[in-house]
Design a protein around this motif. Sequence first.
Motif, PDB file in Angstrom:
ATOM      1  N   LEU B  85       0.687  -1.132   0.014  1.00 17.44           N
ATOM      2  CA  LEU B  85      -0.053  -0.154  -0.100  1.00 17.44           C
ATOM      3  C   LEU B  85       1.046   1.241   0.015  1.00 17.44           C
ATOM      4  N   GLY B 110      -3.241  -5.457  -0.034  1.00 14.95           N
ATOM      5  CA  GLY B 110      -3.133  -4.412   0.814  1.00 14.95           C
ATOM      6  C   GLY B 110      -3.260  -3.053  -0.174  1.00 14.95           C
ATOM      7  N   PRO B 130      -7.412 -16.434  -4.650  1.00 12.21           N
ATOM      8  CA  PRO B 130      -8.611 -16.592  -5.115  1.00 12.21           C
ATOM      9  C   PRO B 130      -9.575 -15.469  -4.374  1.00 12.21           C
ATOM     10  N   ALA B 131      -9.203 -14.776  -3.222  1.00 14.00           N
ATOM     11  CA  ALA B 131      -9.906 -13.755  -2.650  1.00 14.00           C
ATOM     12  C   ALA B 131      -9.578 -12.543  -3.709  1.00 14.00           C
ATOM     13  N   ILE B 134     -11.951 -10.686  -8.223  1.00 16.26           N
ATOM     14  CA  ILE B 134     -13.134  -9.560  -8.190  1.00 16.26           C
ATOM     15  C   ILE B 134     -13.336  -8.920  -9.329  1.00 16.26           C
ATOM     16  N   SER B 173      -0.623 -17.761   1.339  1.00 10.26           N
ATOM     17  CA  SER B 173      -2.052 -17.643   0.426  1.00 10.26           C
ATOM     18  C   SER B 173      -1.950 -18.462  -0.903  1.00 10.26           C
TER      19      SER B 173
ATOM     20  N   TRP D  68     -13.626 -14.778   4.113  1.00 13.30           N
ATOM     21  CA  TRP D  68     -12.630 -14.236   3.536  1.00 13.30           C
ATOM     22  C   TRP D  68     -12.621 -14.598   1.979  1.00 13.30           C
ATOM     23  N   SER D  69     -13.676 -14.913   1.395  1.00 14.44           N
ATOM     24  CA  SER D  69     -13.831 -15.010   0.057  1.00 14.44           C
ATOM     25  C   SER D  69     -14.072 -13.918  -0.672  1.00 14.44           C
ATOM     26  N   ALA D  70     -13.436 -13.678  -2.191  1.00 13.16           N
ATOM     27  CA  ALA D  70     -13.896 -12.484  -3.094  1.00 13.16           C
ATOM     28  C   ALA D  70     -15.268 -11.898  -2.721  1.00 13.16           C
ATOM     29  N   ALA D  73     -16.046 -10.183   0.215  1.00 12.33           N
ATOM     30  CA  ALA D  73     -15.431  -8.708   0.322  1.00 12.33           C
ATOM     31  C   ALA D  73     -16.341  -7.823  -0.728  1.00 12.33           C
ATOM     32  N   VAL D  74     -16.637  -8.401  -1.692  1.00 12.30           N
ATOM     33  CA  VAL D  74     -17.404  -7.213  -2.559  1.00 12.30           C
ATOM     34  C   VAL D  74     -18.708  -7.104  -1.769  1.00 12.30           C
ATOM     35  N   GLU D  77     -18.275  -4.465   0.856  1.00 11.09           N
ATOM     36  CA  GLU D  77     -18.111  -3.174   0.354  1.00 11.09           C
ATOM     37  C   GLU D  77     -19.457  -2.555  -0.337  1.00 11.09           C
ATOM     38  N   HIS D 147      -4.504 -16.604   3.773  1.00  9.58           N
ATOM     39  CA  HIS D 147      -5.071 -15.313   2.717  1.00  9.58           C
ATOM     40  C   HIS D 147      -5.361 -14.242   3.396  1.00  9.58           C
ATOM     41  N   ARG D 157     -17.026   4.941   2.950  1.00 11.58           N
ATOM     42  CA  ARG D 157     -16.972   4.505   1.598  1.00 11.58           C
ATOM     43  C   ARG D 157     -18.293   5.146   1.098  1.00 11.58           C
ATOM     44  N   PHE D 238      -8.204   1.261   7.002  1.00 12.74           N
ATOM     45  CA  PHE D 238      -7.743   2.095   6.052  1.00 12.74           C
ATOM     46  C   PHE D 238      -7.410   1.340   4.742  1.00 12.74           C
ATOM     47  N   THR D 239      -6.607  -0.044   5.117  1.00  5.63           N
ATOM     48  CA  THR D 239      -6.129  -0.678   4.058  1.00  5.63           C
ATOM     49  C   THR D 239      -7.194  -1.442   3.555  1.00  5.63           C
ATOM     50  N   GLU D 240      -8.272  -1.609   4.255  1.00  8.27           N
ATOM     51  CA  GLU D 240      -9.513  -2.890   4.085  1.00  8.27           C
ATOM     52  C   GLU D 240      -9.018  -4.052   4.005  1.00  8.27           C
ATOM     53  N   PHE D 241      -8.045  -4.493   4.286  1.00  5.37           N
ATOM     54  CA  PHE D 241      -7.497  -5.863   4.274  1.00  5.37           C
ATOM     55  C   PHE D 241      -6.623  -6.182   5.711  1.00  5.37           C
TER      56      PHE D 241
END
Lengths: 307, 402, 269, 344
Positions: B85, B110, B130-131, B134, B173, D68-70, D73-74, D77, D147, D157, D238-241
């Motif tokens: 980041l 990040g 895989p995470a 998107i 990962s 923790w999957s994509a 996360a979407v 958000e 992960h 947001r 802040f990093t969102e991760f």
Amino acid sequence: MPWEELTPSLFQGILMGSLFVLMAVGLTLTYAVSRVINFAHGELVTLGAYAAALAVNLSGLSLLPALVLGAAAGALAALTLDELIYKPLMARRASPLYLLVASIGASIILRHLIYLAADAGGWLNIKARVMVDLVGFVGYAAVTSLHLQVVPAALGLSLLLHLFLTRSRTGKAMRALAENPDLARASAIPVARLRRLAWLIAGAMAGLGGGFWAVYANIQPALGALLFLRLAAASILGGLTNVYATILGGYVVGLGENVGITLANAWAGVPLEFRTLITFAMVVLVLLFRPSGLGDLFTPGRSRRWI
Amino acid sequence: MRLRILALTLGLLLATVGAAWAQTTTYPIGVLIPLTGGGAAEGPFLRDAATMAVEEIHALLERVGSPVRFRLIIEDTGTSPEGGLVALESLAAAGVQIVIGPWSSGAASGLRAFANANQILVISPSSTSPALAIPDDFLYRLVTPDTLQGRAVAALLERDGFEQVLIFHRGDSYGAGMAQALKEAFEAAGNRAELLAYDPDQGDYAAEVNELARRLRQLGVEQTAVMLVAFQPDGLNILGHARLNPTLRQARWYGSKDAFSPTFFPPHAPLEIGAFMAQVQMKGFFPTPPANPVRATFEQKYRERYGQEPSPWALYMYDAAWLAALTTLVVGEYDGARARDAFPEVARLFLGASGHKLLDGNGDAAVGVYDAMVAREVDGTYAPVTFGQWESGTGTLQIFNP
Amino acid sequence: MSLLEPVPLLEVEGLTKRFGGITAVDGLTFTVAEGEWVGLIGPNGSGKSTLFSLLSGVERPDGGQIRFAGRSLVGLPPHQIARLGLVRGFQIPRLFSSMDGLENMLVAEKDHPGEGLAAALAPGPFVEAERQAARRAAWWLTAFGLAGQAPLLASELSGGQMKLLETARALMGQPRLLLLDEPAAGVAPALAQGIFQKLRRLREEQGITLLTIEHRLDLLFDHVDRVLVLHQGRLLADGPPGAIAEEPRVLEAYFGTAHWGPRREGAHP
Amino acid sequence: MDLTPLVVSFVTFFGIYLILALSMNLEYGLTGLPNFGKVFFYSVGAYTSAFVVSRLMLALGGASLVPWSAEAAVFREELARSEPWLAIGLFLLCLVLAALVGAALGSLLSSPALRVQDVYLALILLVVAEIARVYVRATEGFIGGPHGLGGIPNPFRFIEGAGPRGLAYAGLVLALAAGAYVLVERITHSPFGRLMKAVRDDELAAQVLGKRTHWVKAQVMAVGSALAAVAGVLYAFFTEFVGTEDFDSQLTFTVLLMVILGGAGNHRGVVAGTLIMTAIDRFTRPSFLALLGLQLPVDINYARHALIGVLLVLLILYRPQGLAPEGRVRTAAREEVRHLGVSS
């Protein structure tokens, strides 16, 4: 579990233990004579590893002279560290914690200088090109030429160090210095010379351990930094000041990580990734309940536990 | 008089050079690589590949008289999310809108939010988590997701008649994702897969290899395949220990794609490792067509220039740099958002050192032509030999060379 | 025990402490009555400082009893003992070296209501307590002639001033029983006499009980009610100063074997 | 040139590190507790955020996805964009929860200080941080193991545009850092702060004056760890991760350097130390050199770390007290005695 199942971990534990002994004894020695927990000790190992590996790979040296070169590199760096950083700091009466922080700084400097050099030379991930031969099997465990070199080296050097510390006048003086620095300074002991000698020995052993590591596995500039906490573990199990207990500590760490994780994984399904946690857990327990380390086991009720 | 002519000529010449210099437009390309931290050994390969690509691009642009030039700004991610980041933020502050890298999924995770918010095109050569699959974000990934490789290996295992596999993988990962992909693909067909993870920061994996052997004996050496998911430093160490293990010497081994990169074979790796891989018939897939001339040229140039074999990821980084430049040229101006819109189409028409770059809906490489490879003795040394191909579209495994 | 007899403030019975093979305190038994001033003498290594450490809870005894105002102290942590009113000083002053005299004094304030996190966050209600403490600290500093030195850091004081500040700080803690380990060490002779006079006045005005180690017997014998003589961890004699000065065993033990020079720093008592 | 990203990055990280450095100063600078496990308490805040937000948002949104999957996360958000109050509420909840968890763990982990000297305490906390990192990385069910976990949506947001959103969050972080500064200043300049220093200077002397020094340490560790956990929350949003690679001991040493550079015991110095260190980190990067048009003969990416090491060693050698020396404790007592003419 049949005994054969444990033999690989056992032999591996002895090998790793021996490597840890070589690398950790110096940490104990330097702490004993100068009260610095030298976080840059890992980098001495890295330097030794690189010196040995490059000697073999670039100039085709055979293993023994390459290892000597590795030891020399470690010794030189150790002496430089002490002369440039720790000695002046102690002259200024810095607290142990500030010495420790300074050694973290030293470790950062050395590591990144090694990075710079390794990047320039294309050596970020190398191994000494030395063939490790299979000697035979014990149970499921392979015994290799490396076992036959590392274990005697670790035990032999430990014995030599023991004889030096107990038989020679210089060694006895070094013990006196470790036991009571103030008293040693007040008496006729040549403190500065002994200190230099201790740092030289410490660096040489670390460098030698690193040299063996370069034969054993791939090396990279962060090698020592990654190993450091576990080296420190061996030393902490030795109470940080007791060389003999550090030898025991090295084998406890080596066997604990290998035999320990095998048993824990087989019996309780503990993930292999928790291997280092065995060591770390031991460190926390020892620091909490027996900060004087395993040294007390040898001399119960006696205060003579320095070096 | 002569002096006057000389002065005039000189003046004219300077004016032309000045004008040419003034007309040159230099676009920065950010390079995010791990130079410290867990991926430190990989960073310089990526840096060198990107540098090579830009030099080639410049040679081309010069030849055709184009005023466009690119300048690489190389930032270290420290192989961590925060490092990724902060590095991207620094690049953004320097006006960078097109970035190649980062290498690790952690660093990519990040910086993802920041890249999206600030509309910076990020082309990762190697992130496979895989995470991060998107849609509609600013992160493109040039490597096929590991689900494809997992399916390929599963098909190969089935063909070889295995109903059990023991997957020995990096506990990061990449390794966990790859192992999970294979497990799902293999178990979907009614088989059984067991995972065994190792901490990838160890430097030595003898204890883990011993445990692998013990587990394998429990499962049965004959009927269980071993699948190794590793990078080079850990992989070589593991194979070095395995070669001396009586159980593992009898096992049948499979490997993830790095195991078929040149760095696993002599002269870059010890001869005895190659011999062991040949002995256990190490098989697996490399997701790059080997007959690709772009790759051959790149590898040869890399060898000449840097005196060593490029790492597998270097191929992808080389492509990332070319794609970043091509996309910028196609767009005709330096704009992260527009480059991001143009990128999939440019990639679709691109054949690079790492193969075709058709992207899926998530912006990840979708073309999955995987070469089936096996370690063999070739002319007194050891090398990976192609014996078949797996294609993701049809999911079929073809064997050329049984 | 009849009602007329004063209840002893401190009762020590069979107190024993061993370090390794050495018995530093060996079956010690004595009492100190409320309001009494008792001197403690003995050659180096006779166990005086160890006794102080046992009484203040810094060391844990291997055997015996300590009762303070009727309550057993054995096993209590030092801070609880101090809060009961038994405050000690150290032979080598242990000041808070990065703080000035005033701050050193204020730390000793007993039961300061402002000494909590909550108070730190909402300081209002506790300001008055802090002001009072400051006034008391100023009074003590003035009493010990340290008012001029108050702005100095403790580490900047002279050896004698450190000693004075430590005694003043101990008094700030409102002790019922004050243990002082050579309160006049390193202090100019004239001032030393002054310290003992100050202590005497204090005792008269505030009824503080004192147990004092002192090597300068002339100084000590002028002021104390009673003297305990320690020798090799045992009680050799216990009596008024006049009698002790005549006691042949004391003379022999003291002047026959002991030396009077300054002690080696850090040596075990 | 648009400098907003630089300002946002600088201010946000300065604020986060300032909170960490102030907490380290409270513990180490003023109380003498070398908390070499600082990164652990920081990670506690980040992990708490990742754990709570991921589960709660999926539950509230009625989605059954792997946290923790994509996809998850979407989903989060999107939810945060459409439901600003939910996002802000969750952020505040995380701040409170993390502070509580941090405080509890901090006071618990102060107990080794009962037994061992400071150097040993430092080693114990250092090792504890490492244990936690290895454990979390190998445990998928917590925050996704290796992960990590993405899609911890920034509370702002709902604000359109990276610039305003970033500035809003940077402002929030700075405000919290200022709050932390006021908090540590108040604690320092109070009878409790005086007691902390007494514990640091001579714990035994404080004990024989009737002070429960262990309790003082436990409270300080609780406050310090709560602050560190809050910093962790701010970082996560802040990093969102959140991933384990961020939480190795390098960060602890960086924070320690900020404290020593500024001057252990002096909060204003620590602000300066943090500012300088953040500036060094930002302005020795290739991007900044590119901005200035500078070309260096060595790879600054390696050399700048070595430089920071040199700075640390020189500092300890030649100016161990840091930029600003520690001051006196300022309480009402000082005015009072000025009246009486004791303190000149």
